[in-house]
Design an enzyme around this catalytic site. Sequence first.
Site, PDB file in Angstrom:
ATOM      1  N   LYS A  11      -0.881  17.360  43.431  1.00 26.15           N
ATOM      2  CA  LYS A  11       0.482  17.644  43.716  1.00 26.15           C
ATOM      3  C   LYS A  11       1.237  18.546  42.845  1.00 26.15           C
ATOM      4  O   LYS A  11       0.896  19.892  42.914  1.00 26.15           O
ATOM      5  CB  LYS A  11       1.382  16.164  43.719  1.00 26.15           C
ATOM      6  CG  LYS A  11       1.137  15.169  44.867  1.00 26.15           C
ATOM      7  CD  LYS A  11      -0.062  14.432  44.661  1.00 26.15           C
ATOM      8  CE  LYS A  11      -0.448  13.264  45.667  1.00 26.15           C
ATOM      9  NZ  LYS A  11      -1.198  12.245  45.036  1.00 26.15           N
ATOM     10  N   ALA A  14       2.411  11.874  39.316  1.00 25.12           N
ATOM     11  CA  ALA A  14       1.930  12.828  40.248  1.00 25.12           C
ATOM     12  C   ALA A  14       2.836  13.872  40.279  1.00 25.12           C
ATOM     13  O   ALA A  14       2.567  14.770  40.734  1.00 25.12           O
ATOM     14  CB  ALA A  14       1.406  12.053  41.646  1.00 25.12           C
ATOM     15  N   PHE A  50       1.803   3.125  44.533  1.00 28.19           N
ATOM     16  CA  PHE A  50       1.268   4.052  45.869  1.00 28.19           C
ATOM     17  C   PHE A  50       0.218   3.205  46.520  1.00 28.19           C
ATOM     18  O   PHE A  50      -0.421   2.457  45.616  1.00 28.19           O
ATOM     19  CB  PHE A  50       1.008   5.430  45.272  1.00 28.19           C
ATOM     20  CG  PHE A  50       0.477   6.103  45.957  1.00 28.19           C
ATOM     21  CD1 PHE A  50       1.057   6.898  47.076  1.00 28.19           C
ATOM     22  CD2 PHE A  50      -1.168   6.728  45.994  1.00 28.19           C
ATOM     23  CE1 PHE A  50       0.408   7.563  47.820  1.00 28.19           C
ATOM     24  CE2 PHE A  50      -1.581   7.323  46.881  1.00 28.19           C
ATOM     25  CZ  PHE A  50      -0.882   8.143  47.524  1.00 28.19           C
ATOM     26  N   ASP A  51      -0.030   3.619  47.779  1.00 26.26           N
ATOM     27  CA  ASP A  51      -1.110   2.697  48.284  1.00 26.26           C
ATOM     28  C   ASP A  51      -2.296   2.531  47.681  1.00 26.26           C
ATOM     29  O   ASP A  51      -2.984   1.607  47.459  1.00 26.26           O
ATOM     30  CB  ASP A  51      -1.249   3.054  49.862  1.00 26.26           C
ATOM     31  CG  ASP A  51      -1.796   4.577  50.133  1.00 26.26           C
ATOM     32  OD1 ASP A  51      -1.944   4.934  49.142  1.00 26.26           O
ATOM     33  OD2 ASP A  51      -1.724   4.809  51.303  1.00 26.26           O
ATOM     34  N   HIS A  78      -4.377   3.022  59.378  1.00 26.47           N
ATOM     35  CA  HIS A  78      -3.514   4.016  60.012  1.00 26.47           C
ATOM     36  C   HIS A  78      -4.614   5.231  59.956  1.00 26.47           C
ATOM     37  O   HIS A  78      -4.555   6.106  60.773  1.00 26.47           O
ATOM     38  CB  HIS A  78      -2.206   4.451  58.863  1.00 26.47           C
ATOM     39  CG  HIS A  78      -2.617   4.340  57.741  1.00 26.47           C
ATOM     40  ND1 HIS A  78      -2.980   3.493  56.925  1.00 26.47           N
ATOM     41  CD2 HIS A  78      -2.730   5.588  56.768  1.00 26.47           C
ATOM     42  CE1 HIS A  78      -2.914   3.945  55.693  1.00 26.47           C
ATOM     43  NE2 HIS A  78      -3.004   5.036  55.484  1.00 26.47           N
ATOM     44  N   ASP A 130       2.858   6.650  36.495  1.00 23.26           N
ATOM     45  CA  ASP A 130       1.987   7.272  37.301  1.00 23.26           C
ATOM     46  C   ASP A 130       2.758   8.461  37.894  1.00 23.26           C
ATOM     47  O   ASP A 130       3.823   8.338  38.724  1.00 23.26           O
ATOM     48  CB  ASP A 130       2.058   6.140  38.662  1.00 23.26           C
ATOM     49  CG  ASP A 130       1.158   6.874  39.874  1.00 23.26           C
ATOM     50  OD1 ASP A 130       0.901   8.155  39.807  1.00 23.26           O
ATOM     51  OD2 ASP A 130       0.893   6.132  40.861  1.00 23.26           O
ATOM     52  N   TYR A 190     -22.234  22.056  30.947  1.00 22.05           N
ATOM     53  CA  TYR A 190     -22.228  20.517  31.432  1.00 22.05           C
ATOM     54  C   TYR A 190     -21.153  19.873  30.166  1.00 22.05           C
ATOM     55  O   TYR A 190     -20.368  18.900  30.546  1.00 22.05           O
ATOM     56  CB  TYR A 190     -23.337  19.878  31.296  1.00 22.05           C
ATOM     57  CG  TYR A 190     -23.341  18.513  31.664  1.00 22.05           C
ATOM     58  CD1 TYR A 190     -23.704  18.304  32.969  1.00 22.05           C
ATOM     59  CD2 TYR A 190     -23.124  17.487  30.729  1.00 22.05           C
ATOM     60  CE1 TYR A 190     -23.792  16.940  33.288  1.00 22.05           C
ATOM     61  CE2 TYR A 190     -23.145  16.157  31.113  1.00 22.05           C
ATOM     62  CZ  TYR A 190     -23.420  15.897  32.321  1.00 22.05           C
ATOM     63  OH  TYR A 190     -23.331  14.479  32.884  1.00 22.05           O
TER      64      TYR A 190
HETATM   65  C1  LIG Z   1      -1.428  11.015  45.376  1.00 24.23           C
HETATM   66  C2  LIG Z   1      -1.060   9.770  44.574  1.00 24.23           C
HETATM   67  C3  LIG Z   1      -2.039   8.966  43.789  1.00 24.23           C
HETATM   68  C4  LIG Z   1      -3.553   9.019  44.018  1.00 24.23           C
HETATM   69  O1  LIG Z   1      -3.837  10.289  43.914  1.00 24.23           O
HETATM   70  P1  LIG Z   1      -5.250  11.174  44.581  1.00 24.23           P
HETATM   71  O2  LIG Z   1      -5.237  12.355  43.775  1.00 24.23           O
HETATM   72  O3  LIG Z   1      -4.693  11.194  45.854  1.00 24.23           O
HETATM   73  O4  LIG Z   1      -6.229  10.194  44.271  1.00 24.23           O
HETATM   74  C5  LIG Z   1      -1.509   7.869  42.906  1.00 24.23           C
HETATM   75  N1  LIG Z   1      -0.113   7.950  42.934  1.00 24.23           N
HETATM   76  C6  LIG Z   1       0.885   8.867  43.490  1.00 24.23           C
HETATM   77  C7  LIG Z   1       2.337   8.574  43.224  1.00 24.23           C
HETATM   78  C8  LIG Z   1       0.295   9.702  44.218  1.00 24.23           C
HETATM   79  O5  LIG Z   1       1.328  10.418  44.726  1.00 24.23           O
END
Ligand SMILES: *Cc1c(COP(=O)(O)O)cnc(C)c1O
Length: 462
Positions: free
Chosen positions: A261, A220, A127-128, A453, A218, A75
């Site tokens: 990613k 990813a 990002f959304d 969507h 950010d 844990y």
């Molecule tokens: C996928 C993504 C996120 C969100 O990450 P999740 O792991 O899907 O919650 C944030 N910013 C970017 C640029 C992304 O591609």
Amino acid sequence: MTIDPVTMLPPYRIKVVEPIPFLDAGQRREAMASAGYNPFNLRADQVTIDLLSDSGTGATSADQEAAAARGDESYAGARSWFRFREEIADLTGYPHVLPVHQGRAGERVLFGALLKPGQICVSNTHFDTTHANVELVGAQALDLPCPEALDFDSPAPFKGNIDLDRLAEVLAGPDGKRVGLVLMTITNNGLGAQPVSMANLAAAADLARRHGVPFFLDAARFAENAWLVSRREAGYQDWTPRAIAVRAFELADGCVVSLKKDGLSSIGAFIGLRDADLHARCEANLIATEGFSTYGGLAGHDLERLAVGVREVLEPAYLQARAAATARLAQMINDAGVATVQPAGVHALYLNAGRLLPHLPAERFPGHALACQLYLDGGIRCAELGSLYLGTMDDDHRLVRPAPFELVRLAIPRRVYAEEHLRYVAAVLGEIAKDPEQVTGYRIVSAPAVLRHFKVRLEPLR
Ligand SMILES: *Cc1c(COP(=O)(O)O)cnc(C)c1O
């Protein structure tokens, strides 16, 4: 010898395989009708080639699975956590690392501690989910993409850049005091998978610092951005992707990184921070909502796969093979007469559906129509990025303001599809491009109030 294996081959062979389903045209028509003509409602066992997302869909390596077997599920203070933290600290240089189960959880925890209601978060493009989490804490998300980002045919190498003039204006202007964060998305997923240059990152960081505003990444797709920098930016040709990624993190005060990613794993993310006080505030929220700060909603075996994945992803041979596969697919698609957003990025290709289907006005959703046709004709699943996703509708689901573009995103999962699979995708598109007027438009039947969507249902207009 002009034949070089490193530039011609992916640096791996296949050890474990997963069957893919083949449906006939009648079965695909039935599947699409019962899905309400929304690819998000299809079952995975109805999809032959799945290009819906590159998130969490990659293949893991033998080394990652071997590491996963060592997963320590204690844990608190698990060995897996220390291995993960060491890898992340080595990559980012940040003294404080908090694991979270995925990127959006990291956004929620970070913005909750960093942004105040009424503040502004400025980005090249949010990002959304990032946009949603900024607004959920009562702040405002402001996108300042560079002007060439919306010229899809421009071959400019760094269309993911932030508009530095506009950033300087906002920071020095009447709203400058309200800016609580500058957040750079690398690569710019919201706008055509385009990379951000190191020069743009450094200049944006410098502007933010001079105004006393935190500067975050950010990140990813930190590895894919680094790869494109090594190919396209003067002065970085001799840098390894790893050295470029390390330098990018060095320029920032912290980061939030979805590892679904470039972590080469199905789940996971982290927040990286320099500031001890901000870390303490994030950690309190993390423990209350995600899990204890040495696992953050992840299993020990996830942390192990991630620790190996973040190192593997920066191997030049892997990045070179992946970028080359995407570029070859772009070339085949362009040769078949379908335009894509230029230049090709790494994790996805964006089809210009508006140009391919001029007989369909925005209110017939040309991007969505092309995505549906790819499934009906070839069992290929992908998602629209156009008026269905971004347009404004009235209460009867009629389009009142279209999106500025009608695109379809083909996301390429990592280490999953072979050249034959991608050639097949180009062939199906080529058939559609021979007689584009065959493609029918769509009308919305029902739609949810938010995040339309994902759950919208439609019908074709014959
Ligand atoms: C996928 C993504 C996120 C969100 O990450 P999740 O792991 O899907 O919650 C944030 N910013 C970017 C640029 C992304 O591609």
